[in-house]
Design a protein around this motif. Structure first.
Motif, PDB file in Angstrom:
ATOM      1  N   GLU A 157       0.710  -1.221   0.364  1.00 45.37           N
ATOM      2  CA  GLU A 157      -0.015   0.145   0.092  1.00 45.37           C
ATOM      3  C   GLU A 157       1.052   1.052  -0.165  1.00 45.37           C
ATOM      4  O   GLU A 157       0.527   2.121   0.745  1.00 45.37           O
ATOM      5  CB  GLU A 157      -0.563   0.535   1.497  1.00 45.37           C
ATOM      6  CG  GLU A 157      -2.088  -1.234   0.819  1.00 45.37           C
ATOM      7  CD  GLU A 157      -2.818  -1.087   2.083  1.00 45.37           C
ATOM      8  OE1 GLU A 157      -3.163  -0.432   3.157  1.00 45.37           O
ATOM      9  OE2 GLU A 157      -3.787  -2.141   1.854  1.00 45.37           O
ATOM     10  N   LEU A 158       1.805   1.131  -0.883  1.00 44.61           N
ATOM     11  CA  LEU A 158       2.630   2.666  -1.033  1.00 44.61           C
ATOM     12  C   LEU A 158       2.477   3.181  -1.710  1.00 44.61           C
ATOM     13  O   LEU A 158       2.842   3.765  -2.122  1.00 44.61           O
ATOM     14  CB  LEU A 158       5.113   2.413  -0.643  1.00 44.61           C
ATOM     15  CG  LEU A 158       5.084   1.150  -0.067  1.00 44.61           C
ATOM     16  CD1 LEU A 158       6.271   0.164  -0.192  1.00 44.61           C
ATOM     17  CD2 LEU A 158       5.358   2.074   1.313  1.00 44.61           C
ATOM     18  N   GLY A 159       1.546   2.761  -2.972  1.00 49.45           N
ATOM     19  CA  GLY A 159       0.806   3.209  -3.757  1.00 49.45           C
ATOM     20  C   GLY A 159       1.724   2.889  -5.179  1.00 49.45           C
ATOM     21  O   GLY A 159       2.655   1.290  -5.374  1.00 49.45           O
ATOM     22  N   GLU A 160       1.710   3.304  -6.426  1.00 48.32           N
ATOM     23  CA  GLU A 160       1.665   2.872  -7.424  1.00 48.32           C
ATOM     24  C   GLU A 160       3.473   2.958  -8.259  1.00 48.32           C
ATOM     25  O   GLU A 160       3.748   4.094  -7.557  1.00 48.32           O
ATOM     26  CB  GLU A 160       1.158   3.648  -8.949  1.00 48.32           C
ATOM     27  CG  GLU A 160      -0.615   3.948  -8.720  1.00 48.32           C
ATOM     28  CD  GLU A 160      -0.953   1.920  -8.819  1.00 48.32           C
ATOM     29  OE1 GLU A 160       0.294   1.446 -10.101  1.00 48.32           O
ATOM     30  OE2 GLU A 160      -1.713   1.929  -8.880  1.00 48.32           O
ATOM     31  N   GLY A 161       3.944   2.555  -9.009  1.00 48.77           N
ATOM     32  CA  GLY A 161       5.260   2.840  -9.609  1.00 48.77           C
ATOM     33  C   GLY A 161       6.295   2.483  -8.511  1.00 48.77           C
ATOM     34  O   GLY A 161       5.905   1.026  -7.470  1.00 48.77           O
ATOM     35  N   TYR A 162       7.218   2.186  -8.899  1.00 48.54           N
ATOM     36  CA  TYR A 162       8.833   1.591  -7.249  1.00 48.54           C
ATOM     37  C   TYR A 162       8.844   2.622  -6.810  1.00 48.54           C
ATOM     38  O   TYR A 162       8.857   4.110  -6.768  1.00 48.54           O
ATOM     39  CB  TYR A 162      10.080   2.086  -8.475  1.00 48.54           C
ATOM     40  CG  TYR A 162       9.705   0.983 -10.101  1.00 48.54           C
ATOM     41  CD1 TYR A 162      10.120  -0.335  -9.606  1.00 48.54           C
ATOM     42  CD2 TYR A 162       9.581   1.589 -10.897  1.00 48.54           C
ATOM     43  CE1 TYR A 162       9.971  -1.158 -10.914  1.00 48.54           C
ATOM     44  CE2 TYR A 162       9.691   0.565 -12.192  1.00 48.54           C
ATOM     45  CZ  TYR A 162       9.392  -0.879 -12.481  1.00 48.54           C
ATOM     46  OH  TYR A 162       9.273  -1.798 -13.642  1.00 48.54           O
ATOM     47  N   HIS A 163       9.441   2.431  -5.560  1.00 49.56           N
ATOM     48  CA  HIS A 163       9.502   3.170  -4.431  1.00 49.56           C
ATOM     49  C   HIS A 163      11.317   2.378  -4.080  1.00 49.56           C
ATOM     50  O   HIS A 163      11.628   1.033  -4.010  1.00 49.56           O
ATOM     51  CB  HIS A 163       8.715   2.370  -3.343  1.00 49.56           C
ATOM     52  CG  HIS A 163       7.202   3.195  -3.821  1.00 49.56           C
ATOM     53  ND1 HIS A 163       6.467   2.199  -4.012  1.00 49.56           N
ATOM     54  CD2 HIS A 163       6.815   4.081  -2.857  1.00 49.56           C
ATOM     55  CE1 HIS A 163       5.179   3.133  -4.267  1.00 49.56           C
ATOM     56  NE2 HIS A 163       5.692   4.648  -3.636  1.00 49.56           N
ATOM     57  N   LEU A 164      11.628   3.511  -3.093  1.00 43.27           N
ATOM     58  CA  LEU A 164      12.775   3.518  -2.706  1.00 43.27           C
ATOM     59  C   LEU A 164      13.311   4.287  -0.920  1.00 43.27           C
ATOM     60  O   LEU A 164      12.004   4.733  -0.668  1.00 43.27           O
ATOM     61  CB  LEU A 164      14.542   4.738  -3.136  1.00 43.27           C
ATOM     62  CG  LEU A 164      14.339   4.053  -5.109  1.00 43.27           C
ATOM     63  CD1 LEU A 164      15.128   4.958  -4.995  1.00 43.27           C
ATOM     64  CD2 LEU A 164      15.405   2.494  -4.916  1.00 43.27           C
ATOM     65  N   ILE A 165      13.718   3.413  -0.613  1.00 38.70           N
ATOM     66  CA  ILE A 165      12.837   3.947   1.405  1.00 38.70           C
ATOM     67  C   ILE A 165      14.942   4.192   1.392  1.00 38.70           C
ATOM     68  O   ILE A 165      15.950   3.823   1.305  1.00 38.70           O
ATOM     69  CB  ILE A 165      12.810   2.455   2.541  1.00 38.70           C
ATOM     70  CG1 ILE A 165      11.575   1.969   1.984  1.00 38.70           C
ATOM     71  CG2 ILE A 165      14.297   3.125   3.984  1.00 38.70           C
ATOM     72  CD1 ILE A 165      11.151   0.967   3.256  1.00 38.70           C
ATOM     73  N   VAL A 166      14.821   5.448   1.987  1.00 41.32           N
ATOM     74  CA  VAL A 166      16.041   5.720   2.161  1.00 41.32           C
ATOM     75  C   VAL A 166      15.990   6.405   3.203  1.00 41.32           C
ATOM     76  O   VAL A 166      15.676   6.865   3.977  1.00 41.32           O
ATOM     77  CB  VAL A 166      16.748   7.137   1.306  1.00 41.32           C
ATOM     78  CG1 VAL A 166      18.024   7.461   1.050  1.00 41.32           C
ATOM     79  CG2 VAL A 166      15.891   7.313  -0.570  1.00 41.32           C
ATOM     80  N   GLU A 167      17.651   5.788   4.337  1.00 41.24           N
ATOM     81  CA  GLU A 167      17.726   6.020   5.622  1.00 41.24           C
ATOM     82  C   GLU A 167      18.935   7.141   5.392  1.00 41.24           C
ATOM     83  O   GLU A 167      20.124   7.273   4.816  1.00 41.24           O
ATOM     84  CB  GLU A 167      18.360   4.727   5.711  1.00 41.24           C
ATOM     85  CG  GLU A 167      18.305   5.732   7.983  1.00 41.24           C
ATOM     86  CD  GLU A 167      18.224   3.831   8.524  1.00 41.24           C
ATOM     87  OE1 GLU A 167      18.104   3.496   9.372  1.00 41.24           O
ATOM     88  OE2 GLU A 167      19.580   3.603   8.405  1.00 41.24           O
ATOM     89  N   TYR A 168      18.776   8.133   6.484  1.00 38.07           N
ATOM     90  CA  TYR A 168      19.739   9.208   6.953  1.00 38.07           C
ATOM     91  C   TYR A 168      20.339   9.224   7.785  1.00 38.07           C
ATOM     92  O   TYR A 168      19.366   8.669   9.104  1.00 38.07           O
ATOM     93  CB  TYR A 168      19.573  10.881   6.508  1.00 38.07           C
ATOM     94  CG  TYR A 168      18.848  10.733   4.719  1.00 38.07           C
ATOM     95  CD1 TYR A 168      19.565  11.028   4.033  1.00 38.07           C
ATOM     96  CD2 TYR A 168      17.409  10.524   4.673  1.00 38.07           C
ATOM     97  CE1 TYR A 168      19.226  11.849   2.822  1.00 38.07           C
ATOM     98  CE2 TYR A 168      17.511  11.081   2.801  1.00 38.07           C
ATOM     99  CZ  TYR A 168      17.792  11.548   1.979  1.00 38.07           C
ATOM    100  OH  TYR A 168      17.561  11.600   0.492  1.00 38.07           O
ATOM    101  N   GLU A 169      21.534   9.411   7.863  1.00 38.67           N
ATOM    102  CA  GLU A 169      22.398   9.562   9.380  1.00 38.67           C
ATOM    103  C   GLU A 169      22.852  10.818   9.821  1.00 38.67           C
ATOM    104  O   GLU A 169      23.720  11.369   9.328  1.00 38.67           O
ATOM    105  CB  GLU A 169      23.388   8.561   9.833  1.00 38.67           C
ATOM    106  CG  GLU A 169      22.816   6.632   9.790  1.00 38.67           C
ATOM    107  CD  GLU A 169      24.186   5.747   9.588  1.00 38.67           C
ATOM    108  OE1 GLU A 169      25.391   6.830  10.273  1.00 38.67           O
ATOM    109  OE2 GLU A 169      23.717   4.719   9.978  1.00 38.67           O
ATOM    110  N   SER A 170      22.846  10.816  11.553  1.00 39.36           N
ATOM    111  CA  SER A 170      23.629  12.606  11.361  1.00 39.36           C
ATOM    112  C   SER A 170      24.365  11.085  13.503  1.00 39.36           C
ATOM    113  O   SER A 170      23.566  11.020  14.250  1.00 39.36           O
ATOM    114  CB  SER A 170      22.246  13.241  11.587  1.00 39.36           C
ATOM    115  OG  SER A 170      21.887  13.238  12.229  1.00 39.36           O
TER     116      SER A 170
END
Lengths: 383, 135
Positions: free
Chosen positions: A229-242
């Motif tokens: 249920e993320l929607g249409e198309g491809y998806h990327l989970i991008v994680e950032y660190e600080s």
């Protein structure tokens, strides 16, 4: 305690769901018990959490004694100055992270089975996980390992000999203890990025890899995105660190923090079980260069094979259902033609033995002969 | 306390319960995530007592006393990505074992004590033997 046949069966399979045959099961509590068990057995298969997907911990021939290392869960020798910790092989990654949290440190390699994965198993398979883009493999974070050889003798193996044991899937000896390097804990956030085409996935990934704050790029294909249920198309989970409590935050920090971030990461951990629950139980782990990504994905999409993976490091997880399994050799051949590796992180085990290159087989056999002259450990796996 | 020989009806009921318990694990993918929150596994650290282990035993319709090594806390079900009702299956397995006269001796003694003395310890010197009390 000697287990009856019905209970031994529990140790005759792992997450690969391959079935094997064991002679006996031992739960050693310390190094001395491992030594005793190894010295008194003709064949030994070492088992960590049993979450392997290539059958590496499945005993083969009814002669194997399974060593379940789960009881060896001691955490000792924490060195705050050097940022290292000594652990026994059965320590569970999440339990180690809980112990280290109070010191503001963590073990940065993060396989999706982190809640149950043991450190011994992670070293033996050289586990990779979702943050490989920044932290690499488990072996990058191991200072030394203590192993038990086929004669029941204990040896300490430093950085120069580590490759004889890390990633060797238990065919060379029993890893009983290890000294791990640690990293400071980070504040993390994430963003869910929608991408329209495979070509766009490549360009977005290339762009993201230039940002040193990015610690994870996970890919979901159209079908999986829709099911989740993320929607249409491809998806990327991008994680950032600080760095923790950095008021400025990293460049391009993710939009989701706190609970929203955790929910997104949990979603990522659930993908394989979810896909497997739909009948796509054979999960592979080819690794390819990002510029070959489109070719492999086009082949997989044409055959309606669901795919997710750690696209940041080029590892994809195509999931095959029962009818599609016959396509695995064809995919492996394509991966090789594209200059990729047949296994990026799950290991060879039993399932991928047939796909190992002849030269690699020779190297692996030589290592096996040198380290396990009695041919005692995990016989029938890898080579 | 030794159990009487199970009646034909009990044997049939036990077989049906084991069948139902086995079916609960039809969709299990053996990922092992159920172990992560299991309090019994956390203490004993043996795969045989893990929810996955009990699933393998129940799938084979085997009656083993490991089915009694479960707190019924359902933590495994929280973690299971396929929502497998492990505790429901374990309970059915236990019921089947009791029907077949293969329940735990200690449990049967406790029940007997409660019936006789009103407490699970078999202590006859209680003030009000009609009143049920526990620890």
């Amino acid at each position: 305690m000697k287990l009856n046949k019905n209970l031994i069966k529990i140790y005759e399979s792992d997450a690969s769901r391959l079935k094997g045959n064991a002679k006996e099961v031992v739960h050693p509590r310390n190094v001395a018990e491992v030594r005793g068990a190894v010295a008194n057995s003709a064949r030994v298969v070492v088992r960590g959490a049993g979450t392997g997907l290539a059958g590496g911990a499945v005993p083969q021939n009814g002669m194997d004694v399974v060593l379940d290392m789960s009881k060896m869960d001691g955490i000792h020798g924490f060195d705050k100055e050097r940022n290292t910790v000594e652990v026994e092989a059965g320590v569970i990654l999440d339990e180690l992270q809980g112990y280290l949290a109070r010191f503001g440190l963590e073990f940065p390699v993060n396989p999706s089975s982190h809640a149950v994965a043991t450190i011994g198993g992670m070293i033996a398979t050289d586990a990779v996980g979702s943050r490989a883009i920044k932290y690499g493999k488990t072996s990058n974070w191991v200072k030394w390992v203590e192993i038990v050889d086929g004669y029941g003798e204990v040896h300490k193996k430093g950085i120069t000999e580590l490759s004889d044991y890390s990633g060797m899937e238990g065919i060379t000896g029993v890893i009983v203890r290890a000294c791990l390097k640690l990293a400071p804990r980070k504040d993390r956030s994430a963003t869910l990025v929608k991408v329209e085409s495979l070509e766009d996935v490549v360009s977005v990934v290339r762009e993201l890899k230039r940002n040193s704050a990015v610690s994870m790029i996970e890919f979901f294909d159209k079908g999986i995105s829709k099911e989740l249920e993320l929607g249409e198309g491809y998806h990327l989970i991008v994680e950032y660190e600080s760095p923790r409590d950095d008021p400025a935050g990293p460049d391009g920090a993710g939009a989701l923090t706190g609970k929203e971030y955790e929910d997104l990461i949990k979603l990522r951990d659930r993908v394989y079980p979810f896909v497997a629950g739909e009948g796509y139980t054979r999960i592979e782990d080819p690794k390819i260069m990002i510029d070959r990504f489109v070719k492999l994905m086009t082949w997989l999409e044409a055959r309606k094979i669901p795919v997710f993976g750690h696209v940041g490091v080029g590892i994809l997880h195509p999931c095959f259902n029962h009818d599609q399994e016959k396509l695995v050799p064809e995919m492996m051949a394509l991966v090789k033609r594209l200059g990729g590796q047949v296994s990026g992180e799950h290991g060879i085990g039993v399932l991928k033995k047939g796909f190992v290159e002849i030269n690699d087989q020779k190297i692996l056999r030589n290592v096996k002969k040198r380290t396990d002259p009695l041919n005692k450990f995990n016989v029938g796996k890898v080579v | 306390m030794p159990s009487d020989k199970p009646s034909k009806a009990d044997r049939i009921a036990a077989a049906n319960l084991m069948e139902e318990a086995s079916e609960v694990f039809d969709n299990c993918i053996s990922c092992g995530m159920c172990k992560s929150l299991c309090p019994v596994f956390k203490i004993l650290k043996e795969e045989r007592v893990s929810p996955r282990g009990k699933g393998i035993v129940l799938s084979d319709k085997v009656m083993d006393k490991i089915l009694f090594e479960c707190t019924m806390c359902k933590a495994c079900e929280e973690k299971c990505p396929l929502n497998i009702k492990v505790c429901e299956a374990v309970m059915k397995g236990r019921e089947a074992m009791v029907l077949k006269g293969r329940g735990l001796k200690s449990n049967e003694e406790m029940i007997e004590n409660v019936r006789k003395c009103g407490n699970p310890f078999g202590d006859k010197d209680v003030k009000d033997p009609e009143k049920l009390y526990c620890c």
